[in-house]
Design a protein around this motif. Structure first.
Motif, short mmCIF file in Angstrom:
data_model
loop_
_atom_site.label_atom_id
_atom_site.label_comp_id
_atom_site.label_asym_id
_atom_site.label_seq_id
_atom_site.Cartn_x
_atom_site.Cartn_y
_atom_site.Cartn_z
N CYS A 157 -52.71 -16.65 32.99
CA CYS A 157 -53.42 -15.95 34.07
C CYS A 157 -54.02 -16.90 35.10
CB CYS A 157 -54.53 -15.07 33.49
SG CYS A 157 -54.01 -14.21 31.99
N LYS A 158 -54.48 -18.08 34.60
CA LYS A 158 -55.29 -18.96 35.43
C LYS A 158 -54.57 -19.42 36.68
CE LYS A 158 -57.69 -23.36 35.09
NZ LYS A 158 -58.15 -24.41 34.19
N LYS A 180 -65.33 -18.65 39.64
CA LYS A 180 -65.29 -19.64 40.71
C LYS A 180 -64.54 -19.14 41.94
CE LYS A 180 -65.82 -23.60 37.70
NZ LYS A 180 -65.20 -24.77 37.08
N ASN A 181 -63.97 -18.00 41.81
CA ASN A 181 -63.28 -17.36 42.94
C ASN A 181 -62.25 -18.31 43.58
OD1 ASN A 181 -62.72 -15.19 44.55
ND2 ASN A 181 -64.21 -15.76 46.14
N ASP A 192 -60.86 -12.23 40.91
CA ASP A 192 -61.56 -13.12 39.96
C ASP A 192 -62.07 -12.28 38.80
OD1 ASP A 192 -63.26 -14.74 38.53
OD2 ASP A 192 -64.07 -15.72 40.33
N PRO A 193 -61.67 -12.62 37.57
CA PRO A 193 -62.06 -11.78 36.43
C PRO A 193 -63.57 -11.67 36.25
CG PRO A 193 -60.32 -13.31 35.81
CD PRO A 193 -60.78 -13.73 37.15
N VAL A 197 -62.14 -12.39 28.79
CA VAL A 197 -62.54 -12.09 30.17
C VAL A 197 -63.90 -11.36 30.18
CG1 VAL A 197 -61.96 -10.56 32.08
CG2 VAL A 197 -60.25 -12.12 31.17
N ARG A 198 -64.10 -10.56 29.17
CA ARG A 198 -65.36 -9.81 29.10
C ARG A 198 -66.57 -10.73 28.94
NH1 ARG A 198 -65.00 -5.33 31.75
NH2 ARG A 198 -63.68 -3.73 30.81
N THR A 199 -66.37 -11.93 28.42
CA THR A 199 -67.52 -12.83 28.24
C THR A 199 -68.14 -13.22 29.57
OG1 THR A 199 -66.14 -14.82 28.26
CG2 THR A 199 -66.58 -13.83 26.12
N PHE A 200 -67.38 -12.97 30.67
CA PHE A 200 -67.93 -13.27 32.00
C PHE A 200 -68.62 -12.07 32.62
CE2 PHE A 200 -64.43 -16.17 31.25
CZ PHE A 200 -65.05 -17.38 31.51
#
Lengths: 447, 313
Positions: free
Chosen positions: B59-60, B68-69, B80-81, B124-127
């Motif tokens: 994904c990155k 960090k957009n 951005d996730p 992703v949810r950790t963000f």
């Protein structure tokens, strides 16, 4: 083997006449000094040219980055080619037991030796640093045709020398007996060379057997000397040299040049040495036929060499072939192919053309054509490199030999004539003993 | 190198593709039934690590580092996730979009397994801001279960020692830190990455993320067929990732566990183009053989001829 044995009295008188005729030029030499003087002059001029070249380097020639093989190499190929006739006449025709070659076999051998020796020297002339010649032997690569070339030319010179010297053994004994008043140094040569010749049957056997061995041995060596010379070219990828038939093409062309050279020499010795009884119209007729034969083979190879690529006209070949057929080299090309090869061959097919006078001029034409043909094989190809240099100086595009090169081309030619002159001055130009034997003279008397 | 080359080819293609196919900036509609699908994979530190690793792989390259957009400037721009707009989606929506793809967003249905896709969602949810929401889980709490973390964040020095257990070619990193009274204490739960030094960059060893155990050990198996230098030496590296890579500690080790590199020097081999010393044998044999035969015969002839003055008995 003799046709009809003569009685001892007849033998003595026939042998006497042969000896008198063939040895006369050794003592009578009208114009000999003048001829030597002329050759010496060429040597002086050529020597000066070589001095300039040694001093200033190869820049004094017209050879540049594109055409790095010029007139010298063309001359070299011509010399190697012409020298092959010795093998053809004394070996191929000799082993086939063809009788008429006896009076011309030594002439052919002299031509072979002189041209082969000078071929080696011509290569040194082409070197910018001749002092590095030894490096070819020290660091030469066995994979490179250059090393084979040096090797086979040396070997060919050695065998040709032996083939010239062996039949001289009985002749040296004859000269020693007949002309005891010759200068001391000259007598020393005959003393050394006659090896105690007594015309014993075992001596004849040794000489004949040895000559036979050498005659067989020289065939592969002679074939390889000119094949290797052709591979110097054919082992590259250049359009015009990249050819599978270069070996036989060169060899067949060699016999054309050599046969023409032999005819010219025959003519000279017949009239200048007054040997009309030995080199007869019959011999000219036969040599004319030989020239037709070898020329026909050569024409056949020329057809293959030029018209097969011309039919396909690959891009790289196209540039080269157009320059040859209708471009810069067209005149020289058609002059050598038609004027110096096709027309003489066609004319010599007719018996009435195979007379000494006409044959002399046709042979001169053939020999000149043969020389220019070598130049056409060597030079034009190099002017169309696969990877042209950018902004190349104008002088790279053309090749017009300089005066130095022309002088240094005449020098080896004079050198060849000098060697032939010296041999013909020291020894009879025909093997006396073989001619006497053929006339039926008792062999034990030939000493 | 190959990857960089592929990237150079792929980027303009993607950029073009996003303009051609992605012109539709209409909202991405997810069927109601799919929207409400719950994440079937239970969250844990291991799952989150796995998801992170998968995110970095798949994904990155377009979405960039979360928060960090810095995603690729495609049209439309990959979200951005960590953004609020992204996190507003349900897990079901994320899953559906990964499954189907649209425009420049590839379809990952057959590329990543379902479990792995759910792991990515966990990561992703950790963000997300709503960590305590129904979908999010207490990842932080889980991570805190590893005692070393606290020590590390306090700036306590940490030491890494790398060695090889020859018996099974395990590459082991031992991490020690300093205890409350200054005694050496194993540093547990620290992420350790293992590498082998190559000509261009370092080759990572092992699958996924390695963490030190309670003994302060992290291990990875050394592959047996890695090419080393001419002596078979490999340069092995272990790196403890501390404070998100800011305070890394590393150790290197030279070990003869590689396959010795056999340099093929073709100029020393026999060839037509080589030097005289390495000429093909058949050429040398032919050359000297022919020379011997021809000159030998000539010598024989000369010897015979020189004897002709001898009277035969």
């Amino acid at each position: 083997m003799s046709v009809n044995k003569l009685s001892p009295e007849e033998s003595r008188s026939v042998l006497n006449k042969i000896e008198t005729d063939l040895l006369r030029p050794l003592t009578h030499h009208k114009g000999f000094e003048l001829w030597i003087l002329f050759l010496a002059l060429v040597f002086i001029v050529g020597g000066y040219a070589y001095f300039i070249q040694l001093r200033d380097g190869l820049g004094v020639t017209a050879m540049r980055d594109y055409t790095s093989w010029g007139m010298y190499i063309g001359n070299f190929v011509f010399f190697v080619a012409t020298s092959l006739i010795g093998m053809f006449i004394s070996s191929v025709l000799g082993l086939l037991k063809i009788k008429w070659i006896t009076p011309i076999s030594r002439i052919a051998e002299m031509i072979a030796l002189a041209f082969a020796m000078w071929a080696g020297i011509v290569i040194v002339i082409d070197m910018g640093r001749p002092d590095r010649l030894l490096n070819v032997f020290l660091h030469g690569r066995f994979q490179s045709p250059i090393v084979w070339d040096v090797t086979v030319v040396t070997t060919y010179v050695a065998i040709s020398t032996l083939l010239l010297l062996l039949p001289l053994i009985p002749d040296a004994a004859i000269v020693r007996r007949r002309l005891p008043d010759l200068p001391k140094w000259q007598m020393k040569i005959y003393d050394l060379l006659h090896l105690g010749w007594e015309a014993r049957p075992d001596q004849y056997q040794t000489i004949r057997r040895s000559m036979r061995i050498l005659a067989i041995l020289i065939i592969p060596v002679a074939l390889s000397i000119h094949t290797v010379t052709s591979w110097l070219f054919a082992a590259t990828l250049r359009a015009g040299w990249d050819s599978t038939i270069f070996g036989p093409y060169f060899v067949s062309g060699a016999f054309v040049a050599g046969a023409a050279a032999v005819i010219i020499a025959m003519y000279f010795f017949r009239y200048n040495y007054k040997l009309g009884d030995y080199i007869t119209d019959f011999h000219f007729n036969r040599m004319g036929q030989v020239l037709v034969l070898v020329s026909a083979v050569y024409i056949y190879f020329n057809l293959n060499e030029y018209f097969v690529p011309a039919y396909k006209m690959r891009t790289a070949e196209q540039l080269h072939l157009h320059e040859m057929f209708q471009g810069h080299w067209a005149f020289l090309f058609w002059f050598t192919q038609i004027g110096c090869l096709a027309i003489p061959t066609l004319l010599l097919i007719f018996k009435r053309m195979r007379k000494p006078g006409i044959m002399l001029w046709l042979s001169v034409l053939v020999l000149i054509g043969a020389w220019f043909k070598r130049l056409l094989i060597v030079v034009p190809v190099q002017q169309h490199p696969y990877l042209p240099i950018q902004n190349v100086p104008e002088s790279f595009h053309h090749y017009v030999p300089t005066g130095i090169e022309i002088m240094l081309t005449f020098l080896p030619i004079a050198g060849v004539l000098l060697i032939i002159t010296i041999i013909a001055k020291l020894f009879p130009v025909m093997p006396v003993w073989e001619i006497a034997h053929e006339k039926g003279v008792d062999e034990s008397m030939i000493k | 190198m190959k990857t960089i080359f592929q990237l150079f080819v792929a980027l303009p293609l993607l950029w073009t593709a996003s303009h051609v196919m992605g012109q539709t900036t209409t909202p991405w509609q997810v069927p109601a039934a799919k929207k409400t699908v719950k994440n079937p994979v239970a969250a844990s530190a291991a799952v989150v690590e796995k998801g992170k690793s998968l995110y970095n792989t798949h994904c990155k390259s377009c979405h960039g580092d979360p928060g960090k957009n810095n995603g690729l400037p495609l049209q439309p721009k990959p979200t951005d996730p960590a953004s609020a707009q992204y996190q507003a989606q349900t897990d079901g929506e994320m899953f559906y979009k990964m499954m189907t793809g649209r425009g420049a967003m590839p379809k990952f249905a057959d590329v990543i397994s379902e479990t792995d896709k759910w792991s990515i969602i966990h990561y992703v949810r950790t963000f997300g801001k709503k960590k305590s929401s129904a979908d999010a889980i207490e990842v932080e709490a889980d991570t805190l279960a590893m005692p070393a973390s606290t020590l590390l964040q306090a700036g306590v020095p940490i030491q890494l020692n790398l060695h090889i257990r020859e018996r099974d070619t395990m590459l082991i990193a031992t991490l020690t830190t300093v205890g409350a009274s200054g005694e050496p204490v194993p540093a547990a739960g620290v992420e350790v990455a293992f590498f082998v030094k190559r000509y261009f960059g370092d080759l990572p060893l092992g699958e996924g993320v390695q963490r030190t155990d309670v003994n302060g050990w992290a291990a990875v198996e050394l592959p047996v067929n890695l090419p080393g230098d001419t002596a078979g030496m490999l340069t092995l590296i272990a790196k403890a990732i501390i404070n998100d890579g800011i305070d890394n500690v590393s150790d290197t080790l030279q070990a003869a566990f590689g396959k010795p590199l056999v340099m093929r020097n073709i100029t020393e081999e026999r060839s037509l183009w080589g030097r005289a010393r390495v000429a093909p044998l058949y050429i040398i044999i032919t050359f000297f053989g022919a020379l011997l035969i021809v000159w030998g015969t000539m010598g024989y002839v000369v010897m015979n001829v020189l004897k002709i003055n001898r009277q035969e008995a």
